[in-house]
Design a protein around this motif. Structure first.
Motif, PDB file in Angstrom:
ATOM      1  N   VAL A  94       0.838  -1.194   0.000  1.00  0.00           N
ATOM      2  CA  VAL A  94       0.000   0.000   0.000  1.00  0.00           C
ATOM      3  C   VAL A  94       0.875   1.248   0.000  1.00  0.00           C
ATOM      4  N   SER A  95       1.959   1.179   0.755  1.00  0.00           N
ATOM      5  CA  SER A  95       2.885   2.308   0.799  1.00  0.00           C
ATOM      6  C   SER A  95       3.498   2.571  -0.573  1.00  0.00           C
ATOM      7  N   ARG A  96       3.786   1.498  -1.315  1.00  0.00           N
ATOM      8  CA  ARG A  96       4.336   1.682  -2.666  1.00  0.00           C
ATOM      9  C   ARG A  96       3.378   2.482  -3.543  1.00  0.00           C
ATOM     10  N   LEU A  97       2.100   2.169  -3.421  1.00  0.00           N
ATOM     11  CA  LEU A  97       1.112   2.875  -4.227  1.00  0.00           C
ATOM     12  C   LEU A  97       0.935   4.308  -3.751  1.00  0.00           C
ATOM     13  N   ASN A  98       0.806   4.470  -2.445  1.00  0.00           N
ATOM     14  CA  ASN A  98       0.523   5.797  -1.894  1.00  0.00           C
ATOM     15  C   ASN A  98       1.623   6.801  -2.186  1.00  0.00           C
ATOM     16  N   PHE A  99       2.867   6.337  -2.188  1.00  0.00           N
ATOM     17  CA  PHE A  99       3.995   7.266  -2.324  1.00  0.00           C
ATOM     18  C   PHE A  99       4.730   7.100  -3.653  1.00  0.00           C
ATOM     19  N   PHE A 121      -7.444   8.809 -10.746  1.00  0.00           N
ATOM     20  CA  PHE A 121      -6.981   8.857 -12.134  1.00  0.00           C
ATOM     21  C   PHE A 121      -6.724  10.255 -12.686  1.00  0.00           C
ATOM     22  N   TYR A 122      -7.077  11.290 -11.979  1.00  0.00           N
ATOM     23  CA  TYR A 122      -6.934  12.655 -12.500  1.00  0.00           C
ATOM     24  C   TYR A 122      -5.459  13.015 -12.657  1.00  0.00           C
ATOM     25  N   GLY A 123      -5.093  13.478 -13.858  1.00  0.00           N
ATOM     26  CA  GLY A 123      -3.704  13.794 -14.140  1.00  0.00           C
ATOM     27  C   GLY A 123      -3.134  14.884 -13.265  1.00  0.00           C
ATOM     28  N   GLY A 124      -3.987  15.767 -12.762  1.00  0.00           N
ATOM     29  CA  GLY A 124      -3.511  16.827 -11.875  1.00  0.00           C
ATOM     30  C   GLY A 124      -2.930  16.305 -10.583  1.00  0.00           C
ATOM     31  N   TYR A 125      -3.233  15.053 -10.270  1.00  0.00           N
ATOM     32  CA  TYR A 125      -2.691  14.424  -9.064  1.00  0.00           C
ATOM     33  C   TYR A 125      -1.511  13.513  -9.367  1.00  0.00           C
ATOM     34  N   TYR A 126      -0.990  13.583 -10.556  1.00  0.00           N
ATOM     35  CA  TYR A 126       0.164  12.765 -10.916  1.00  0.00           C
ATOM     36  C   TYR A 126       1.338  13.087  -9.980  1.00  0.00           C
ATOM     37  N   GLY A 127       1.849  12.061  -9.317  1.00  0.00           N
ATOM     38  CA  GLY A 127       2.987  12.231  -8.426  1.00  0.00           C
ATOM     39  C   GLY A 127       2.655  12.733  -7.043  1.00  0.00           C
ATOM     40  N   VAL A 128       1.389  13.015  -6.762  1.00  0.00           N
ATOM     41  CA  VAL A 128       0.980  13.511  -5.450  1.00  0.00           C
ATOM     42  C   VAL A 128       0.729  12.326  -4.525  1.00  0.00           C
ATOM     43  N   ASP A 129       1.324  12.354  -3.344  1.00  0.00           N
ATOM     44  CA  ASP A 129       1.176  11.255  -2.394  1.00  0.00           C
ATOM     45  C   ASP A 129      -0.294  10.977  -2.103  1.00  0.00           C
ATOM     46  N   TYR A 130      -0.639   9.722  -2.057  1.00  0.00           N
ATOM     47  CA  TYR A 130      -1.970   9.205  -1.747  1.00  0.00           C
ATOM     48  C   TYR A 130      -2.941   9.290  -2.929  1.00  0.00           C
ATOM     49  N   TYR A 131      -2.559   9.921  -4.018  1.00  0.00           N
ATOM     50  CA  TYR A 131      -3.457  10.120  -5.149  1.00  0.00           C
ATOM     51  C   TYR A 131      -2.885   9.501  -6.421  1.00  0.00           C
ATOM     52  N   ASN A 132      -3.785   9.155  -7.352  1.00  0.00           N
ATOM     53  CA  ASN A 132      -3.399   8.663  -8.673  1.00  0.00           C
ATOM     54  C   ASN A 132      -2.274   7.632  -8.572  1.00  0.00           C
ATOM     55  N   SER A 133      -2.525   6.569  -7.813  1.00  0.00           N
ATOM     56  CA  SER A 133      -1.484   5.562  -7.604  1.00  0.00           C
ATOM     57  C   SER A 133      -1.037   4.864  -8.885  1.00  0.00           C
ATOM     58  N   PRO A 134      -1.886   4.717  -9.928  1.00  0.00           N
ATOM     59  CA  PRO A 134      -1.365   4.103 -11.156  1.00  0.00           C
ATOM     60  C   PRO A 134      -0.560   5.054 -12.038  1.00  0.00           C
ATOM     61  N   ASN A 135      -0.404   6.307 -11.621  1.00  0.00           N
ATOM     62  CA  ASN A 135       0.353   7.293 -12.403  1.00  0.00           C
ATOM     63  C   ASN A 135      -0.246   7.463 -13.804  1.00  0.00           C
ATOM     64  N   PHE A 136      -1.555   7.567 -13.845  1.00  0.00           N
ATOM     65  CA  PHE A 136      -2.281   7.628 -15.111  1.00  0.00           C
ATOM     66  C   PHE A 136      -2.429   9.068 -15.572  1.00  0.00           C
ATOM     67  N   ARG A 137      -2.198   9.293 -16.877  1.00  0.00           N
ATOM     68  CA  ARG A 137      -2.390  10.620 -17.462  1.00  0.00           C
ATOM     69  C   ARG A 137      -3.056  10.480 -18.827  1.00  0.00           C
ATOM     70  N   PRO A 164      -1.891  15.503   3.429  1.00  0.00           N
ATOM     71  CA  PRO A 164      -2.688  15.024   2.286  1.00  0.00           C
ATOM     72  C   PRO A 164      -4.103  15.563   2.267  1.00  0.00           C
ATOM     73  N   ASN A 165      -4.655  15.924   3.419  1.00  0.00           N
ATOM     74  CA  ASN A 165      -6.010  16.447   3.441  1.00  0.00           C
ATOM     75  C   ASN A 165      -6.109  17.804   2.755  1.00  0.00           C
ATOM     76  N   GLY A 166      -4.998  18.504   2.654  1.00  0.00           N
ATOM     77  CA  GLY A 166      -5.004  19.805   1.993  1.00  0.00           C
ATOM     78  C   GLY A 166      -5.049  19.718   0.488  1.00  0.00           C
ATOM     79  N   ALA A 167      -4.850  18.513  -0.058  1.00  0.00           N
ATOM     80  CA  ALA A 167      -4.795  18.360  -1.506  1.00  0.00           C
ATOM     81  C   ALA A 167      -6.165  18.219  -2.146  1.00  0.00           C
ATOM     82  N   SER A 168      -7.200  18.060  -1.355  1.00  0.00           N
ATOM     83  CA  SER A 168      -8.521  17.859  -1.946  1.00  0.00           C
ATOM     84  C   SER A 168      -8.970  19.110  -2.692  1.00  0.00           C
TER      85      SER A 168
END
Length: 632
Positions: free
Chosen positions: A241-246, A275-291, A484-488
């Motif tokens: 899970v940590s691998r995905l989150n970070f 899946f939103y590209g704006g969250y690419y590389g952001v911890d806890y978000y977009n774990s598949p690195n999809f753009r 991470p709560n500030g990223a919403s």
């Protein structure tokens, strides 16, 4: 982490009309919404004295503990179905379930070659036999599933023109051939277009969990069947899970699950955080690195739409893109079974999307009269995984939040039918420029919450509107320090959060959206400012209560009285705003229903501005104010 895959399967979505009925009231203008839902003064409780979460990572250990009476309930949104015959035959044990509001899936690292090639991911989807997966993992108590949204009014599953249900190696091999991945040396394994070796693809699973480990084995076999050498990787749950989150670059494919609690709102809104590209590389978000530019453009419409018809249409278009691009291959939607003992306890609450393990069961379960009830006793539950943190801003996972929610109920929660229940909020009003042109700018959304006035933290500090105002501002300002709560999107669109009066909390956003109310109100709770503030904005993750010995002050019905790492967490009932006195119940009055503006606040008491202090915490296990529960 947050469904569910971790959302793997949940209660079947109610018909669309019910969902829209349950959501649409939040868009009524200038309306105060009262509590409604659970019978018998639902917000009162708990009846039990203590609740103990026992860590039992082995499934067989959990089942035997329930059958032998060592625990009273298994805290899983869906238990292993291979044990159903054994549970059904046991005395004083009941197992029951329905289609789960979630699904299991394989997540790809879209940044890693060759998984960054759409054809490779689609080939894998065609190589899977989802019927086999359902039979092996859930003994037939599941069904193949393709969409990234579970059954219900939001899913596009029935609109797809093609499916990945059955193994189709011909299509899979054709896709890989067209991508230039050929077996040039005839050794049975494909090579890269330049002739180099692809490498051994790893499919990770939670080794201690039957479904997850078997899914990893089947997933690796699907790669091998199309000439890509692969192996299952059994690992610790929190490790992968940590691998995905970070966004650890050193992973290939991970089997996971989502379960969406309480209703179907989050079952579609999670597309934003995932899946939103704006969250690419952001911890806890977009774990598949999809753009994907088209997906992102649709997401902008999805987030800002004011009516449900536009949201629904856009959600279906986004699901079509995900169905083709396959950044995540959904495997199944299974039935969710809960298991409880019935010899001592009664009053369990079956909640939509959560089954029996939920906050309301903790509040309502009580000893039978034959056991000296209804008050008192210790209610034991079995949990597969220990809590990872008592810090609500860094704790992740279904099992962690199973415990945290007992101490941190939200400003607004959902009852057993997924209808809004004001917990800290006694009533609220939703304002737009159309309804309040003098105070709300064009395009803004304003929410006014009238709070209960008798709630305290466990150290006696009064909970006021200042606490909630501090919550939102702490999160927004904390984004720069990794909170991470500030990223919403909700927090970032906030133009103001303040106490208009000691018990009146106001939030204003610079967007007027279908989603805003739930993102603002649901599961937003106050943290004690006087405890958190010394850590500063940068120290949000340095606060380490219980495990690290830092002070722990909670607002809800339970508090931690004993904890032993990897063994158990003991929660003890405390007096709180909606509590009942033991042994005799008290009578409380529910908020009065009204369709007018909220009553004027009480006279201002300046001492209230400093009493209680307030760091709040809306848990966003994923993002945008929703809680995503990660499971198998």
């Amino acid at each position: 982490m947050l469904s569910n895959r971790i959302r793997v399967a949940f209660a079947i979505f109610f018909v669309g009309s019910f969902l829209f009925m349950s959501i649409s009231p939040i868009f009524a203008t200038a309306q105060t919404l009262p509590y409604s839902g659970l019978p018998s003064e639902a917000k009162n409780g708990p009846y039990i004295d203590k609740m103990v979460f026992k860590v039992q990572p082995n499934t067989e250990q959990q089942m035997l503990a329930l059958i032998n009476g060592e625990v009273d309930m298994i805290w899983e949104s869906s238990i292993d179905t291979t044990y159903l015959p054994q549970l059904t035959a046991a005395e004083d044990v009941e197992a029951f379930g329905d289609w789960r509001n979630g699904f299991g899936f394989y997540e790809f690292n879209c940044d890693r070659y060759p998984l960054n090639i759409t054809s490779v991911r689609r080939a894998y989807a065609y190589a899977l036999d989802k019927y086999e997966i359902s039979e092996v993992l859930w003994a037939g108590e599941s069904r193949p599933w393709d969409a990234n949204v579970p059954p219900g009014p939001w899913t596009a599953e029935e609109e797809f023109t093609y499916y990945y249900y059955e193994e189709n190696l011909d299509i899979a091999n054709d896709l890989l051939d067209a991508a230039g991945l050929l077996d040039v040396d005839a050794d049975g394994w494909r090579e890269n277009p330049d002739g180099s070796e692809i490498g051994i693809v790893q499919v990770a699973g939670h080794g201690a969990d039957f479904q997850s480990s078997q899914a990893a084995i089947i997933g690796a076999g699907a790669f091998s069947a199309i000439g890509i050498e692969a192996e299952p990787l059994m690992t610790d749950f929190y490790q992968y899970v940590s691998r995905l989150n970070f966004h650890d670059p050193d992973w290939w494919v991970t089997f996971y699950g989502y379960s969406f609690r309480e209703d179907f709102f989050n079952a579609v809104y999670h597309l934003y955080g995932d899946f939103y590209g704006g969250y690419y590389g952001v911890d806890y978000y977009n774990s598949p690195n999809f753009r994907n530019a088209t997906f992102d453009a649709l997401m902008d419409t999805f987030l800002t739409a004011k009516d449900e018809a536009t949201v629904l249409s856009t959600a279906h278009q986004m699901q079509e893109i995900l169905h083709y691009e396959c950044p995540r291959v959904t495997a199944y939607n299974n039935k969710a079974f809960s298991a409880i003992r019935t010899d001592k306890w009664e009053g369990h609450v079956a909640q939509l999307g959560a089954n029996v393990p939920n906050f309301w069961t903790s509040m309502k379960v009580h000893l039978k009269e034959s056991q000296g009830g209804p008050y008192g006793g210790t209610f034991y539950v079995s949990s597969s995984i220990d809590i990872d943190s008592f810090n609500t801003m860094s704790g992740v996972g279904y099992y962690t939040w199973a415990i945290l929610f007992e101490m941190w109920p939200g400003l607004v929660e959902k009852d057993e039918n997924a209808e809004y229940v004001g917990v800290w909020a006694e009533s609220w009003e939703i304002q737009t420029h159309d309804t309040h042109p003098d105070v709300v700018p064009v395009g803004n959304h304003r929410f006014v919450f009238n709070l209960i006035q008798n709630a305290t933290f466990s150290d006696g500090h009064l909970i006021t509107a200042e606490d909630f105002a501090f919550t939102f501002n702490y999160f927004k300002d904390g984004l720069a320090y990794g909170n991470p709560n500030g990223a919403s999107a909700t927090i970032q669109s906030m133009t103001a959060a303040y106490a208009a009066a000691p018990f009146q909390f106001v939030v204003e956003l610079d967007t007027e959206s279908f989603w805003n109310f739930e993102n603002v109100a649901f599961r937003t709770f106050p943290l004690p400012q006087h405890v958190i503030e010394p850590y500063g904005l940068e120290g949000w993750n340095e606060w380490d209560p219980i495990k690290g010995g830092d002070p722990y002050v909670v607002p809800g019905p339970f508090t931690v009285t004993e904890y032993i790492d990897a063994e158990f967490t003991e929660l003890t009932r405390r007096d709180w705003a909606y509590g009942i006195d033991h042994p005799e119940p008290t009578t409380t009055t529910e908020p009065t229903t009204t369709t007018t503006a909220p009553p004027p606040p009480p006279p201002f008491d300046p001492t209230l501005a400093i009493v209680g202090g307030a760091v709040g915490a809306a848990v966003v296990i994923l993002v945008g104010g929703f809680v995503l529960l990660r499971q198998k």
